[in-house]
Design an enzyme around this catalytic site. Sequence first.
Site, PDB file in Angstrom:
ATOM      1  N   GLY A   2       6.399   0.433 -47.486  1.00  0.00           N
ATOM      2  CA  GLY A   2       5.609   0.775 -46.378  1.00  0.00           C
ATOM      3  C   GLY A   2       4.194   0.125 -46.592  1.00  0.00           C
ATOM      4  N   GLY A   3       3.695   0.602 -47.908  1.00  0.00           N
ATOM      5  CA  GLY A   3       2.317   0.152 -48.028  1.00  0.00           C
ATOM      6  C   GLY A   3       1.093   0.744 -47.154  1.00  0.00           C
ATOM      7  N   GLY A   4       1.441   1.456 -46.186  1.00  0.00           N
ATOM      8  CA  GLY A   4       0.537   1.989 -45.311  1.00  0.00           C
ATOM      9  C   GLY A   4      -0.276   3.233 -45.915  1.00  0.00           C
ATOM     10  N   GLY A  49      -0.657   7.116 -44.943  1.00  0.00           N
ATOM     11  CA  GLY A  49      -0.290   7.977 -43.964  1.00  0.00           C
ATOM     12  C   GLY A  49      -0.739   9.677 -44.454  1.00  0.00           C
ATOM     13  CD  GLU A  50      -5.542  10.911 -44.772  1.00  0.00           C
ATOM     14  OE1 GLU A  50      -6.139  11.711 -44.472  1.00  0.00           O
ATOM     15  OE2 GLU A  50      -6.188   9.787 -45.509  1.00  0.00           O
ATOM     16  CB  ILE A  51       0.973  15.051 -42.525  1.00  0.00           C
ATOM     17  CG1 ILE A  51       1.652  13.846 -43.094  1.00  0.00           C
ATOM     18  CG2 ILE A  51       1.575  15.905 -41.290  1.00  0.00           C
ATOM     19  CD1 ILE A  51       2.538  13.281 -41.957  1.00  0.00           C
ATOM     20  CG  ASP A  53      12.169   6.477 -47.209  1.00  0.00           C
ATOM     21  OD1 ASP A  53      12.628   6.447 -48.124  1.00  0.00           O
ATOM     22  OD2 ASP A  53      10.770   6.626 -46.947  1.00  0.00           O
TER      23      ASP A  53
HETATM   24  P1  ADP Z   1       4.473   9.515 -45.210  1.00  0.00           P
HETATM   25  O1  ADP Z   1       4.903   8.684 -44.179  1.00  0.00           O
HETATM   26  O2  ADP Z   1       3.169   9.500 -45.489  1.00  0.00           O
HETATM   27  O3  ADP Z   1       5.278   9.787 -46.405  1.00  0.00           O
HETATM   28  P2  ADP Z   1       6.002  11.417 -44.011  1.00  0.00           P
HETATM   29  O4  ADP Z   1       6.252  11.494 -42.401  1.00  0.00           O
HETATM   30  O5  ADP Z   1       7.204  11.329 -44.767  1.00  0.00           O
HETATM   31  O6  ADP Z   1       4.660  10.970 -44.268  1.00  0.00           O
HETATM   32  O7  ADP Z   1       5.160  12.970 -44.102  1.00  0.00           O
HETATM   33  C1  ADP Z   1       5.248  13.445 -45.645  1.00  0.00           C
HETATM   34  C2  ADP Z   1       5.334  14.984 -45.627  1.00  0.00           C
HETATM   35  O8  ADP Z   1       4.333  15.697 -44.820  1.00  0.00           O
HETATM   36  C3  ADP Z   1       6.733  15.535 -45.283  1.00  0.00           C
HETATM   37  O9  ADP Z   1       7.484  15.592 -46.563  1.00  0.00           O
HETATM   38  C4  ADP Z   1       6.466  16.972 -44.794  1.00  0.00           C
HETATM   39  O10 ADP Z   1       6.460  17.808 -45.959  1.00  0.00           O
HETATM   40  C5  ADP Z   1       5.137  16.913 -44.205  1.00  0.00           C
HETATM   41  N1  ADP Z   1       5.319  16.671 -43.017  1.00  0.00           N
HETATM   42  C6  ADP Z   1       5.479  15.476 -42.133  1.00  0.00           C
HETATM   43  N2  ADP Z   1       5.686  15.691 -40.742  1.00  0.00           N
HETATM   44  C7  ADP Z   1       5.521  17.207 -40.682  1.00  0.00           C
HETATM   45  C8  ADP Z   1       5.620  18.049 -39.495  1.00  0.00           C
HETATM   46  N3  ADP Z   1       5.774  17.550 -38.293  1.00  0.00           N
HETATM   47  N4  ADP Z   1       5.572  19.264 -39.738  1.00  0.00           N
HETATM   48  C9  ADP Z   1       4.998  19.744 -41.036  1.00  0.00           C
HETATM   49  N5  ADP Z   1       5.071  18.960 -42.069  1.00  0.00           N
HETATM   50  C10 ADP Z   1       5.467  17.558 -41.939  1.00  0.00           C
END
Ligand code: ADP
Length: 315
Positions: A43-45, A47-49, A156
């Site tokens: 991916g190399g991007g 990502g922050e959630i 993935d």
């Molecule tokens: P990345 O692409 O940076 O790995 P992900 O989409 O896989 O990000 O999300 C990483 C983590 O964030 C997931 O394992 C999950 O625990 C949490 N997460 C992602 N999306 C959600 C969501 N809609 N609600 C709750 N937790 C989320």
Amino acid sequence: MTSSSEGEILQVGQVIRERWKIVSLSGENYCRIISFQKAKIGGGGFGEIYEATDVQNHHERVAIKVESSKATKQVLKMEVAVLRRLQGKKHACKFYGCGRNDKFNYLVMSLQGKNLADLRREAPKQCFNLSTAVRVGLQILNGIREIHSIGFLHRDVKPSNFAMGRTSQTMRNVYMLDFGLARQYLNAKGEIRSPRSAAGFRGTVRYAAVTAHKNKEMGRQDDLWSLFYMLTEFLQGQLPWRKIKDKDEVGKMKEEADLNALLDDCPNELHLFAAHLKTLGYADTPDYNYLESLLNKIVKDNDISWEEPYDWELG
Ligand code: ADP
């Protein structure tokens, strides 16, 4: 999981599009970052959630995935495209909005509960009982069937990319996350795209199918191989290659794996599950109904009820 305050794109209290307000952990002065990851294989991007509330809709809690505009590989656009097409499907988060400015791209979706990697790690002996593993497995199988039905591979499939819901109506449903590595396997005419002779490794070493280890074009069966490795790990508590980082070595171990040892004490249906996957090549359509019937047979033979609690619901 909360993460460090380094590299944060959004700040606590910040409001996006006059609607979504980033929230803090109660009483603390930093953002509720659910996940922060600097880079990932393939991916190399960036990502922050984040967790946020919808100030225009009763402060409903939402998740916002953010990608820096400077990220070397921009994957959020793909995520948005896939999530939009998945709307209305049982295992997809609700899509609330997306957008971009000069600093970041963002995707707003429904907030789910814990992911299956965390739930397994928190479980005694790091494994799930047969009842939990097989019912979660059936839901993941259907989630994979859903993404394949819209013409995409996930690429993935792994426990941290599946989360349980968090409201009383959704907490027993599994949600598929993270479409950053998804790839369309059908063209606009609905035909299977021709496979590339070489493709870069995509995914996560522990759960990747042998096809991915060999840098070959992945097909629908490869998402299902990842589900197979997940099910094995759920039941056994570990996979033999868990500590090995070298991608080629893990690929070799998977290729040479003795399924009798890997599936020691597991129901015979899991052997049949793997046997079906072994028959499939890039262009073949997996027999999802057959795979589902195998898992349903485990449910039936073991008197498992859909109503019984999942492992993490037990006091
Ligand atoms: P990345 O692409 O940076 O790995 P992900 O989409 O896989 O990000 O999300 C990483 C983590 O964030 C997931 O394992 C999950 O625990 C949490 N997460 C992602 N999306 C959600 C969501 N809609 N609600 C709750 N937790 C989320």
